[in-house]
Write a protein that holds these residues in place. Structure first.
Motif, PDB file in Angstrom:
ATOM      1  N   UNK A  22       0.845  -1.187   0.000  1.00 24.48           N
ATOM      2  CA  UNK A  22       0.000   0.000   0.000  1.00 24.48           C
ATOM      3  C   UNK A  22       0.875   1.228   0.000  1.00 24.48           C
ATOM      4  N   UNK A  23       0.620   2.136  -0.947  1.00 23.96           N
ATOM      5  CA  UNK A  23       1.410   3.360  -1.067  1.00 23.96           C
ATOM      6  C   UNK A  23       0.526   4.563  -0.763  1.00 23.96           C
ATOM      7  N   UNK A  24       0.552   5.066   0.457  1.00 23.25           N
ATOM      8  CA  UNK A  24      -0.256   6.242   0.783  1.00 23.25           C
ATOM      9  C   UNK A  24       0.135   7.422  -0.084  1.00 23.25           C
ATOM     10  N   UNK A  25      -0.837   8.158  -0.551  1.00 20.72           N
ATOM     11  CA  UNK A  25      -0.598   9.302  -1.421  1.00 20.72           C
ATOM     12  C   UNK A  25      -0.422  10.556  -0.586  1.00 20.72           C
ATOM     13  N   UNK A  26       0.438  11.434  -1.072  1.00 23.53           N
ATOM     14  CA  UNK A  26       0.782  12.620  -0.298  1.00 23.53           C
ATOM     15  C   UNK A  26      -0.158  13.785  -0.549  1.00 23.53           C
ATOM     16  N   UNK A  27      -0.914  13.739  -1.621  1.00 23.54           N
ATOM     17  CA  UNK A  27      -1.805  14.862  -1.932  1.00 23.54           C
ATOM     18  C   UNK A  27      -3.052  14.369  -2.648  1.00 23.54           C
ATOM     19  N   UNK A  28      -4.097  15.141  -2.572  1.00 24.39           N
ATOM     20  CA  UNK A  28      -5.373  14.828  -3.208  1.00 24.39           C
ATOM     21  C   UNK A  28      -5.825  16.047  -4.001  1.00 24.39           C
ATOM     22  N   UNK A  29      -6.670  15.926  -4.993  1.00 29.23           N
ATOM     23  CA  UNK A  29      -7.265  14.674  -5.462  1.00 29.23           C
ATOM     24  C   UNK A  29      -6.304  13.889  -6.353  1.00 29.23           C
ATOM     25  N   UNK A  30      -6.535  12.595  -6.435  1.00 26.49           N
ATOM     26  CA  UNK A  30      -5.699  11.723  -7.244  1.00 26.49           C
ATOM     27  C   UNK A  30      -6.586  10.650  -7.839  1.00 26.49           C
ATOM     28  N   UNK A  31      -6.817  10.718  -9.156  1.00 24.78           N
ATOM     29  CA  UNK A  31      -7.610   9.709  -9.851  1.00 24.78           C
ATOM     30  C   UNK A  31      -6.669   8.876 -10.689  1.00 24.78           C
ATOM     31  N   UNK A  32      -6.499   7.619 -10.311  1.00 31.54           N
ATOM     32  CA  UNK A  32      -5.473   6.761 -10.904  1.00 31.54           C
ATOM     33  C   UNK A  32      -5.602   6.662 -12.418  1.00 31.54           C
ATOM     34  N   UNK A  33      -6.809   6.421 -12.913  1.00 30.66           N
ATOM     35  CA  UNK A  33      -6.997   6.254 -14.362  1.00 30.66           C
ATOM     36  C   UNK A  33      -6.638   7.533 -15.116  1.00 30.66           C
ATOM     37  N   UNK A  34      -6.927   8.686 -14.531  1.00 33.04           N
ATOM     38  CA  UNK A  34      -6.611   9.961 -15.179  1.00 33.04           C
ATOM     39  C   UNK A  34      -5.116  10.194 -15.218  1.00 33.04           C
ATOM     40  N   UNK A  35      -4.426   9.829 -14.129  1.00 31.20           N
ATOM     41  CA  UNK A  35      -2.977  10.019 -14.076  1.00 31.20           C
ATOM     42  C   UNK A  35      -2.269   9.086 -15.050  1.00 31.20           C
ATOM     43  N   UNK A  95      -7.765   1.225  -5.064  1.00 33.37           N
ATOM     44  CA  UNK A  95      -9.026   0.799  -4.452  1.00 33.37           C
ATOM     45  C   UNK A  95      -9.576   1.809  -3.457  1.00 33.37           C
ATOM     46  N   UNK A  96      -8.795   2.811  -3.133  1.00 32.12           N
ATOM     47  CA  UNK A  96      -9.180   3.792  -2.125  1.00 32.12           C
ATOM     48  C   UNK A  96      -8.642   5.157  -2.542  1.00 32.12           C
ATOM     49  N   UNK A  97      -9.362   6.256  -2.298  1.00 36.58           N
ATOM     50  CA  UNK A  97      -8.884   7.581  -2.716  1.00 36.58           C
ATOM     51  C   UNK A  97      -7.547   7.964  -2.127  1.00 36.58           C
ATOM     52  N   UNK A  98      -7.159   7.354  -1.015  1.00 31.43           N
ATOM     53  CA  UNK A  98      -5.948   7.744  -0.312  1.00 31.43           C
ATOM     54  C   UNK A  98      -4.798   6.757  -0.493  1.00 31.43           C
ATOM     55  N   UNK A  99      -4.943   5.764  -1.330  1.00 30.48           N
ATOM     56  CA  UNK A  99      -3.890   4.758  -1.416  1.00 30.48           C
ATOM     57  C   UNK A  99      -3.857   4.088  -2.779  1.00 30.48           C
ATOM     58  N   UNK A 100      -2.668   3.676  -3.165  1.00 34.36           N
ATOM     59  CA  UNK A 100      -2.495   2.801  -4.324  1.00 34.36           C
ATOM     60  C   UNK A 100      -2.234   1.394  -3.817  1.00 34.36           C
ATOM     61  N   UNK A 101      -2.675   0.424  -4.582  1.00 32.03           N
ATOM     62  CA  UNK A 101      -2.446  -0.974  -4.243  1.00 32.03           C
ATOM     63  C   UNK A 101      -1.532  -1.559  -5.312  1.00 32.03           C
ATOM     64  N   UNK A 102      -0.364  -2.036  -4.899  1.00 35.69           N
ATOM     65  CA  UNK A 102       0.603  -2.635  -5.822  1.00 35.69           C
ATOM     66  C   UNK A 102       0.718  -4.107  -5.487  1.00 35.69           C
ATOM     67  N   UNK A 103       0.273  -4.938  -6.379  1.00 36.41           N
ATOM     68  CA  UNK A 103       0.291  -6.380  -6.156  1.00 36.41           C
ATOM     69  C   UNK A 103       1.418  -6.977  -6.994  1.00 36.41           C
ATOM     70  N   UNK A 104       2.419  -7.516  -6.318  1.00 37.04           N
ATOM     71  CA  UNK A 104       3.605  -8.066  -6.981  1.00 37.04           C
ATOM     72  C   UNK A 104       3.491  -9.576  -7.025  1.00 37.04           C
ATOM     73  N   UNK A 105       3.580 -10.145  -8.188  1.00 39.58           N
ATOM     74  CA  UNK A 105       3.368 -11.571  -8.380  1.00 39.58           C
ATOM     75  C   UNK A 105       4.692 -12.329  -8.450  1.00 39.58           C
ATOM     76  N   UNK A 106       4.639 -13.596  -8.050  1.00 37.23           N
ATOM     77  CA  UNK A 106       5.754 -14.496  -8.292  1.00 37.23           C
ATOM     78  C   UNK A 106       6.814 -14.521  -7.221  1.00 37.23           C
TER      79      UNK A 106
END
Length: 445
Positions: free
Chosen positions: A11-24, A65-76
């Motif tokens: 989980x990578x907490x974001x330092x500023x808002x707003x942040x829309x992942x798809x737009x970025x 999945x949340x306005x305040x965080x990114x979810x990075x799922x690392x496989x393998x």
């Protein structure tokens, strides 16, 4: 039986808002270039991330999945050390410019870039003097080459182990023939090995959807992510405090366990013919003619090869360029621009794009697309000799954010023409061409 697979959640907490992942993410054509794979259904980015070594990569899916965080799922991998976790976090933060202050962009949005500067620089070379579908083709060919140089499949992290052990012949010369279609034959189908075909059949259509359960259970406060993820996924979890980025959550769980906890989640699909974007070390020892032919690069092969060799030999210091870009002052811009001028083949257009990737937004990369845009949007006819002067007059008032003002217009035009690019099927990226942007005149009766 298929052995269990494991992944890690960061989980990578974001330092500023707003942040829309798809737009970025979907803010520049760089997001369309392999090895990036944007999934329009799950609104997530799937791509390999490089770890500490020049050849070590793991597949990762990034989502919000949340306005305040990114979810990075690392496989393998069953576990990651602190240094590896920090490297993954650094690469993701660089891609989405999480640490970039709002005032640095003058109120404009973030523009996507790669996880490492070398990838950005090579892709800026690929943008020069060619149509968009060829840029896509060359980037894909470089990722195919990287996979073949390593002699393994990037899909290994999410498939059974016997599929990861490619035969030694996979790295012989005969297998370095281009899988990417030649530019003059865009409709020609790619050739795949038997293993690739089998992997493709098994995974075709497997778009991983962000589980609704995760979206519902992750609390709006990033500091509560660990507790919510623990409720959603049975996993061994360790939580560490990162002074610069806030709380870091690491979860490890097998695919079987996750599937029991979150119904409907499936393994990630990644084109088994592609690897990561090659590193300088992987390119530096290649023959120029081979590189040009294998990836259909033409004259660009020499420029990419010299760039890689300069980095490996220590004549080009990417870390110094990144450090200078931390303060986007005019003096630092001039220093970085002078250093880029010293690199073979880095003309004004390439340098302007690299400077944008570094966070200097006061220069517009002018090309034929700029001429088209000024004609269609501003009603001003220009030529290659006059376009710089006209662009300076139109966007000079936005200094030092001329590029961002220009690019926001360009991107708005693209989405008016093609629809929301975050919802476009990746197979349609090649349709973004100048001919498809021209306004068709109605015939007079």
């Amino acid at each position: 039986m298929e052995p269990p697979h494991h992944d890690i959640l960061l989980s990578l907490p974001l330092s500023s808002l707003p942040f829309t992942f798809s737009t970025v993410i979907c803010s520049h054509g760089l997001f369309m270039l392999p090895p990036n794979h944007w999934d329009p259904l799950s609104q997530s980015l799937l791509r390999p991330l490089r770890l500490s070594g020049p050849t070590s990569s793991l597949l990762a899916r990034i989502s919000q999945p949340d306005p305040h965080a990114l979810l990075v799922r690392v496989y393998g991998t069953r576990e990651m050390g602190r240094e590896e976790e920090m490297e993954v976090r650094r690469e993701v933060r660089r891609m989405v410019r999480v640490g970039e202050r709002e005032e640095r962009r003058g109120g404009f949005g973030r523009v996507f870039r790669g996880p490492r500067l070398f990838e950005d620089m090579v892709k800026c070379i690929l943008l020069c003097n060619c149509q968009w579908f060829r840029t896509l083709s060359m980037a894909k060919a470089l990722c195919e080459l990287q996979l073949q140089l390593q002699g393994r499949s990037m899909s290994a992290s999410v498939h059974d182990s016997h599929q990861t052990n490619l035969k030694s012949s996979a790295v012989q010369t005969e297998h370095f023939t281009p899988r990417t279609p030649a530019v003059k034959e865009p409709s020609r189908k790619q050739r795949r090995s038997r293993v690739s075909k089998r992997l493709w059949r098994e995974d075709e259509g497997n778009d991983t959807l962000i589980p609704d359960e995760i979206s519902r259970t992750i609390h709006i406060q990033a500091s509560k992510c660990a507790q919510m993820l623990e409720n959603a996924l049975p996993a061994s979890m360790s939580t560490e405090q990162d002074d610069s980025h806030g709380e870091s959550i690491t979860c490890t769980a097998s695919v079987a366990e996750r599937n029991e906890a979150v119904s409907g989640e499936i393994e990630p699909f990644f084109d088994p013919t592609m690897g990561n974007f090659p590193s300088p070390e992987e390119i530096a020892t290649l023959d120029e003619n081979f590189l040009a032919k294998r990836c259909n690069l033409g004259y660009r092969a020499g420029r990419i090869l010299k760039l890689a060799q300069g980095i490996v030999e220590g004549r080009i210091n990417l870390e110094e360029l990144e450090q200078l870009s931390a303060d986007p002052s005019l003096s630092n811009y001039e220093k970085v621009d002078e250093k880029l001028k010293e690199i073979h083949g880095f003309g004004p257009f390439t340098r302007a794009n690299v400077l944008m990737c570094l966070g200097f937004y006061n220069v517009i990369p002018v090309d034929s697309e700029t001429i088209r845009h000024l004609k269609q949007v501003h009603g001003i006819s220009t030529t290659s000799k006059t376009v710089h002067e006209v662009a300076d007059k139109i966007y000079g008032k936005f200094a030092p954010f001329q590029f961002l003002a220009y690019w926001s217009e360009i991107w708005k035009f693209y989405e008016e023409r093609f629809g929301k690019l975050s919802e476009m099927n990746p197979s349609d990226y090649k349709l973004i061409t100048a001919s498809n942007m021209r306004i068709k005149q109605k015939r007079k009766n």
